[in-house]
Every structure is written in C-alpha cells, then in structure tokens.
Design an enzyme around this catalytic site. Structure first.
Site, PDB file in Angstrom:
ATOM      1  N   ASP A   5      -4.663   0.594   2.614  1.00 49.84           N
ATOM      2  CA  ASP A   5      -5.142   0.829   1.208  1.00 49.84           C
ATOM      3  C   ASP A   5      -5.106  -0.337   0.372  1.00 49.84           C
ATOM      4  O   ASP A   5      -4.830  -0.436  -0.622  1.00 49.84           O
ATOM      5  CB  ASP A   5      -4.443   1.821   0.638  1.00 49.84           C
TER       6      ASP A   5
ATOM      7  N   LYS B 151      -9.673   7.338   4.704  1.00 52.10           N
ATOM      8  CA  LYS B 151      -8.797   8.578   4.752  1.00 52.10           C
ATOM      9  C   LYS B 151      -8.729   9.302   3.464  1.00 52.10           C
ATOM     10  O   LYS B 151      -8.726   8.712   2.339  1.00 52.10           O
ATOM     11  CB  LYS B 151      -7.452   8.014   5.202  1.00 52.10           C
TER      12      LYS B 151
ATOM     13  N   CYS C 150       1.002   6.049   0.184  1.00 51.14           N
ATOM     14  CA  CYS C 150       0.231   6.087   1.272  1.00 51.14           C
ATOM     15  C   CYS C 150       1.009   5.411   2.605  1.00 51.14           C
ATOM     16  O   CYS C 150       0.953   5.865   3.849  1.00 51.14           O
ATOM     17  CB  CYS C 150      -0.941   5.620   1.256  1.00 51.14           C
TER      18      CYS C 150
END
Ligand code: C5J
Length: 225
Positions: free
Chosen positions: A28, A133, A166
């Site tokens: 990310d 995701k 995450c």
C-alpha cells in the site's frame, strides 16, 4: 539445492531463508497515504513520517530485483460501485470523508483514481504483480495465495504502510498460511511511531510468534548485495 542466506542480527533471533523461494511484498505505498495533499494528510496525519521510508523501500525493491526475487505490490482500494466495500468499513473513521467520496486525489481508495496509485518512486515493473485488495490483509478475497503457490514461495519479506494496520494484518495472514515472514524495520512506517514500535515488539514476541524483523542493510548483506 537449497542455498540458504542468513541474517544473524534479525530479531528475535537469526533468520535463515532460501532466496530461491523468497518473495518481497510491498504493502500500500499509495499516493493517498504518502503524498502531501492526499487522503492521509487531509485527515491530519503527518505524512512526512511515511515519506521518510521511500528511499529505503526503493533500495529494498532494487536489491530484490537485482537478485531476481519476485516482487508483489498491493493497493488498498475498492471497485467504483463500492460492491466490495462492506458498510462496516465505509462507515468507520472520519464521518465527514468516507471511502468512495471525492477526495484531494480523486475518489478515496477507489481503483483507477490517482490517489489509489502507487507513488511514482516505487512504481511496479510491468512484470510485477499488483494486487488490489479491499481488506487490510492482502490475502483476503485476492489471488495472492494462488500466485505465491505458483511461484513456490515459502518466505515473505514485507515492507510498506501502515505497520500496524495493513502490513501487520498481511503478515499475520501469511504466518497462518505457513510462510516464514520477515518485516524490514526501516521500510515500514506508521503515522503513529508508538504503534510501529508496539507492532515490531508483538511480531517478534514469544519466539517470533508472527515472524522476524531486520534492517534493510542486514537483509541486503545476507544476499551479498
Ligand atoms: C493501510 C490503513 N494500508 N491504515 N491502511 O494500512 O487504513
């Protein structure tokens, strides 16, 4: 033949891995989390903390590319029709700015919007898998597990943001699926330094209950970089 590499300074104890069955996953590193003027900044977060790991992460990616390790990039984002966004996630957080709303860099965390893109400094190569995701963990409702099985991956090197959300979620998912996991300490960051410290401690606790941590320099040295 298994050619093992070792990081003697890894915590909580030395970490051995076979580069032939090791992949890097970069979580990310998206414009909305990292760039000034993005979603993260608009929520009042100090994005300079996250920006500080960009050069280290770029070097880590280069090291892995130079040694032929597969690299997977992830993006936390949702479909434009929000069909993969549960109300429980959409309604959480700052009620004045929700996922899917117009933000400083397009609709917030929506696939295809500028803010959902990976920052240009860490742009994936065409040959590298990018996993979109909808969850915090990269295995949830994605093809990541199947992709790693095809590659024959046994060890995952993790980097990215944010450490306690995450990155940690993905590391725990990977650990439960039988991967040995190493988090690169200076290639992961949080908006909250205390949360990063706590996450590294939790990961390494009880004899590497989730995995190991090491510096990027120690990882590169293990590969004779
Ligand atoms: C990530 C988040 N990538 N903090 N997302 O950690 O919501």
């Amino acid at each position: 033949m298994n050619i093992m590499a070792e990081i003697p300074s890894a915590l909580p104890f030395a970490f051995a891995f076979d580069p032939a069955t090791t992949a890097l996953i970069v979580i990310d590193m998206q414009r909305d989390f990292i760039e000034p003027g993005g979603f993260g900044a608009s929520l009042g977060n100090d994005v300079s903390l996250l920006q500080a790991i960009v050069p280290t992460t770029a070097r880590l990616i280069k090291t892995c590319r130079d040694h032929g390790l597969p690299i997977i990039h992830t993006r936390e984002c949702h479909k434009p029709d929000l069909s993969d966004l549960p109300p429980a996630k959409r309604n959480r957080g700052n009620p004045s700015l929700l996922i899917g709303d117009p933000g400083p860099m397009g609709r917030i965390l929506i696939a295809g919007e500028p803010g959902a893109d990976i920052i240009p400094e860490l742009a994936p190569l065409d040959t590298e898998l990018v996993v979109d995701k909808p969850g915090k963990g990269a295995f949830y409702t994605t093809q990541l597990g199947e992709h790693l099985a095809q590659l024959g991956t046994k060890t995952l090197i993790l980097a990215g943001v944010t450490t306690e959300v995450c990155v940690q979620t993905t590391m725990r998912e990977a650990n439960d699926r039988g991967f040995d996991c190493l988090l690169i300490e200076d290639a992961t960051e949080s908006y909250f330094p205390a949360f990063k410290t706590a996450t590294l401690d939790m990961i390494r606790a009880q004899g590497a209950i989730v995995g190991w941590t090491a510096t990027s320099a120690a990882f590169a040295e293990a590969l004779h970089d």
